[in-house]
Write a protein that holds these residues in place. Structure first.
Motif, PDB file in Angstrom:
ATOM      1  N   ILE A 182       0.380   6.189 -10.788  1.00  0.00           N
ATOM      2  CA  ILE A 182      -0.408   7.427 -10.853  1.00  0.00           C
ATOM      3  C   ILE A 182      -0.062   8.318  -9.666  1.00  0.00           C
ATOM      4  N   LEU A 183      -0.010   7.692  -8.489  1.00  0.00           N
ATOM      5  CA  LEU A 183       0.238   8.450  -7.267  1.00  0.00           C
ATOM      6  C   LEU A 183       1.619   9.097  -7.308  1.00  0.00           C
ATOM      7  N   TRP A 207       5.689  10.507  -1.694  1.00  0.00           N
ATOM      8  CA  TRP A 207       6.499  11.718  -1.593  1.00  0.00           C
ATOM      9  C   TRP A 207       7.928  11.384  -1.193  1.00  0.00           C
ATOM     10  N   THR A 211      -6.598   8.717  -7.642  1.00  0.00           N
ATOM     11  CA  THR A 211      -5.190   8.495  -7.291  1.00  0.00           C
ATOM     12  C   THR A 211      -5.032   7.915  -5.898  1.00  0.00           C
ATOM     13  N   GLU A 261       1.500  11.993  -9.449  1.00  0.00           N
ATOM     14  CA  GLU A 261       0.680  13.060  -8.866  1.00  0.00           C
ATOM     15  C   GLU A 261       1.487  13.896  -7.868  1.00  0.00           C
ATOM     16  N   VAL A 262       2.285  13.192  -7.030  1.00  0.00           N
ATOM     17  CA  VAL A 262       2.988  13.940  -5.995  1.00  0.00           C
ATOM     18  C   VAL A 262       4.336  14.492  -6.458  1.00  0.00           C
ATOM     19  N   LEU A 280       4.982  17.813   3.424  1.00  0.00           N
ATOM     20  CA  LEU A 280       3.690  17.162   3.221  1.00  0.00           C
ATOM     21  C   LEU A 280       2.557  18.175   3.239  1.00  0.00           C
ATOM     22  N   ASP A 326       0.702   5.579  -0.007  1.00  0.00           N
ATOM     23  CA  ASP A 326      -0.127   6.788   0.017  1.00  0.00           C
ATOM     24  C   ASP A 326       0.748   7.994  -0.295  1.00  0.00           C
ATOM     25  N   THR A 327       0.189   9.178  -0.142  1.00  0.00           N
ATOM     26  CA  THR A 327       0.949  10.356  -0.580  1.00  0.00           C
ATOM     27  C   THR A 327       2.251  10.502   0.178  1.00  0.00           C
ATOM     28  N   LEU A 328       2.231  10.137   1.474  1.00  0.00           N
ATOM     29  CA  LEU A 328       3.471  10.272   2.242  1.00  0.00           C
ATOM     30  C   LEU A 328       4.552   9.361   1.669  1.00  0.00           C
ATOM     31  N   ARG A 333       0.841  -1.180   0.000  1.00  0.00           N
ATOM     32  CA  ARG A 333       0.000   0.000   0.000  1.00  0.00           C
ATOM     33  C   ARG A 333       0.884   1.239   0.000  1.00  0.00           C
ATOM     34  N   LEU A 362       2.550  19.849   0.042  1.00  0.00           N
ATOM     35  CA  LEU A 362       2.080  18.939  -1.002  1.00  0.00           C
ATOM     36  C   LEU A 362       0.558  18.894  -1.020  1.00  0.00           C
ATOM     37  N   ASP A 408      -4.074  11.103   4.830  1.00  0.00           N
ATOM     38  CA  ASP A 408      -4.374  10.146   3.775  1.00  0.00           C
ATOM     39  C   ASP A 408      -5.515   9.213   4.166  1.00  0.00           C
TER      40      ASP A 408
END
Lengths: 382, 266
Positions: free
Chosen positions: A97-98, A70, B202, A101-102, B132, A65-67, A63, B135, B171
């Motif tokens: 994709i993610l 990033w 996303t 995106e970031v 973050l 996520d954005t963190l 999994r 972001l 998130d």
């Protein structure tokens, strides 16, 4: 489907062979494991130092996520800066994709403004003085607005909002009576008691009546009342007018062709000007009662003797000096708290700020004004 | 434009919120009468209903802000009544809420607002915390210079975006949106819908959206549920809603405004 968030901590298995560093990432690269994510990537970065080529395999990440994305992209960026060719391979489509995106970009931290401390002191002092001057000018112009609105109302009495005035009188004067009477009574007691203790040393305890009578009627009654009213009603004005300003009610009045000063402020200020002398009178009476009671208990001065001596020491002017001041105090409180109310802007914080400053400024100005009156009455020997 | 986000499981999709026999009332008045509702993972559920019928009440009941009289609410398969405080907090970290008025903390800047949940729940380095936050702020389409502004300095649309950034800061898996496009101009509302759809794609979010905006319902929602008289009177994709017999649903989706929205789509 229950997912245990503590399992599957993110891991980076690092293998260094044949001139390339390979890393296999696995586990959940998400916020719950933020610390581990940062740690693992820092480890990878230090392992790859001095290498030519790094291959990072993302296919086992369960999994992202954005963190996580990033931190991964940040590491890729840093590899690039250090001249290391980095390949991130095997990302699943949704992770891809993610990552796009970031896409890492540096955020420049704000350069902190640095000034000399001495300059700051001067700048702050100057600003405060200018603001105080503006405050004063605003106060005078607002007073002018109130007086104009009042004159308009006098010329056209049908426009006067009698119900609003009565309502405000109820709020300011009637509902304020118990607390103001109680406090004044207690202060009267305390002043008399201290007076008796000090005057006893000279065998002059009967003079406590002079002390209590003059002090309360000239100064304490009106001062106590003004301070209480500033705290009780001044803050309420500011909060009421301020929250009406916040919700555009003042603008609504204005577009209906109503003058907010006339509708909202004139009844309030008028109620204060009428109510404060009444309260000041009650306060003085309560304080005298308290003084008489203590004089009886501690000083063996019976009430009839107290009254007789009081009659001998005070004249009408002692009583009037206190009462004359009351409407002016009321005007100061009314003007300051109305100005602060109108100055409220959008946020709740601003409302709180202005209510506080209304009370502080009102109490300050009431005391300053009392000082001016003391000088004035001394000069005219009243 | 539809989001055909599928879960890994074939057949029945995973239910992330399951509401059964929910009753909520204030005093004498019963607002929710034995209400049942399922929200599936990965979908965007649009929730409609006449004003004053308790759309917000349902959202608040699920979030635990209003006590319920009876019924069960399961989130991620766990009955929220039977959870320890700690586990409940765990669930609260997995959802984000965009309140109707934004509900940004007025004493904090946008950046600090976004960082509040992160500081509370995560142990992050200062650098990552700042990065973050920036972001998220950029993801919701705010300019970087908005980060250091106070909420009172923002326009309505910016408040919604900043509030969305805060809702997304941990998130979350579920995002609750209470009238996200109300008070925005049509272009802004369209952009906001687009943004929610992109984020949903996303980040794989499940979105529960209370809305009155027919355009949002058409463009971003996979499924729509209509509330009436304390119950769900109709639910399903748009074509099912259009075919519904319920008079309120009919007039809602076939009214003048609805026809205009439909016409604009073809």
């Amino acid at each position: 489907m229950q997912q245990d968030t503590t399992a599957e901590t993110p891991r980076a298995e690092i293998d260094r062979t044949k001139g390339a560093t390979r890393a296999w990432l696995s586990g959940r690269w998400t916020v719950e494991h933020a610390g581990a994510v940062e740690r693992e990537m820092a480890e990878l970065a230090s392992a790859a130092e001095g290498e030519q080529r790094v291959i990072v395999d993302l296919s086992d990440i369960s999994r992202l996520d954005t963190l996580g994305a990033w931190v991964l992209d940040r590491t890729r960026h840093e590899f690039g800066q250090n001249g290391i060719a980095a390949d991130f391979v095997g990302a699943r489509s949704e992770h891809h994709i993610l990552l796009n995106e970031v896409a890492y970009r540096g955020f420049q931290p704000e350069p902190a403004k640095r000034r000399h401390q001495l300059v700051d002191v001067f700048a702050d002092t100057g600003e405060t003085i200018v603001l105080a001057g503006k405050d004063f000018a605003r106060g005078v112009s607002f007073l002018g607005e109130i007086v104009t609105a009042l004159l308009r109302v006098i010329l056209m009495p049908s426009r006067f909002r009698f119900a609003a005035l009565v309502n405000q009188l109820d709020q300011i004067a009637f509902r304020g009576v118990p607390i103001i009477v109680l406090i004044s009574f207690l202060v009267g007691c305390i002043v008399a008691q201290q007076g008796i203790f000090q005057l006893q040393r000279f065998g002059a305890q009967t003079f406590v009546v002079n002390l209590v009578g003059i002090l309360i009627l000239r100064e304490l009654g009106v001062l106590l009342t003004s301070i209480m009213v500033a705290g009780r009603s001044g803050s309420a004005f500011t909060a009421e007018i301020g929250s009406m300003k916040m919700r555009e009610e003042i603008d609504a009045l204005r577009v209906m062709g109503l003058d907010p000063v006339e509708v909202l402020i004139v009844p309030r200020v008028l109620a204060l000007v009428i109510g404060l002398p009444i309260l000041a009178f009650l306060s003085a009476m309560a304080a005298l009662t308290g003084g008489a009671l203590v004089a009886w208990i501690y000083g063996d001065i019976p009430p009839d003797a107290f009254l007789a001596r009081l009659k001998a020491t005070i004249a009408m002017n002692t009583f009037l000096v206190g009462l004359i001041k009351a409407p002016f105090m009321a005007l100061v409180i009314g003007v300051i708290s109305s100005i602060e109310g109108v100055a409220v802007e959008g946020s709740a914080e601003s409302l709180g700020h202005h209510v506080t400053s209304a009370v502080v400024k009102s109490i300050f100005m009431v005391i300053v004004l009392d000082g001016f009156f003391a000088v004035f009455f001394a000069a005219v020997k009243y | 434009m539809k989001n055909d986000h599928q879960t890994d499981e074939p057949g029945d999709q995973e239910v992330v919120i399951r509401v059964r026999d929910l009753e909520v009332g204030f005093g004498e008045r019963l607002v929710m009468k034995k209400l049942d509702l399922d929200v599936y993972r990965g979908e965007i559920l649009g929730f409609v209903g006449p004003s004053g019928q308790g759309k917000s009440v349902l959202t608040r009941a699920v979030l635990g802000l209003i006590p319920k009289r009876s019924g069960t609410i399961e989130v991620f398969g766990q009955d929220v009544d039977k959870l320890s405080t700690e586990r409940r907090r765990g669930i609260e970290q997995r959802w984000g809420v965009l309140f109707q008025q934004g509900a940004l903390f007025s004493a904090l800047t946008v950046r600090q607002n976004v960082q509040v949940p992160m500081r509370e729940y995560l142990k992050l380095s200062d650098r990552l915390l700042d990065e973050l936050a920036m972001l998220k702020i950029e993801m919701v389409g705010l300019k970087p210079d908005a980060a250091d502004k106070l909420p009172s300095e923002l326009s309505g649309g910016m408040i919604k975006r900043a509030s969305l950034a805060r809702a997304l800061s941990l998130d979350p898996e579920i995002l609750f949106l209470d009238e996200p496009t109300s008070g925005l101009d049509p272009i802004g509302a369209g952009e906001f819908d687009e943004l929610i759809a992109t984020l949903q794609r996303t980040l794989g979010l499940t979105v529960f959206m209370v809305t009155h905006d027919l355009d949002s319902l058409y463009t971003v929602c996979n499924r729509i549920a209509a509330l009436g008289d304390g119950r769900i009177i109709a639910q399903g994709p748009m074509d099912r809603m259009l075919a519904s017999d319920d008079p309120w649903v009919r007039s809602y989706f076939h009214g003048k405004r609805a026809r205009a929205a439909t016409a604009a789509r073809h």
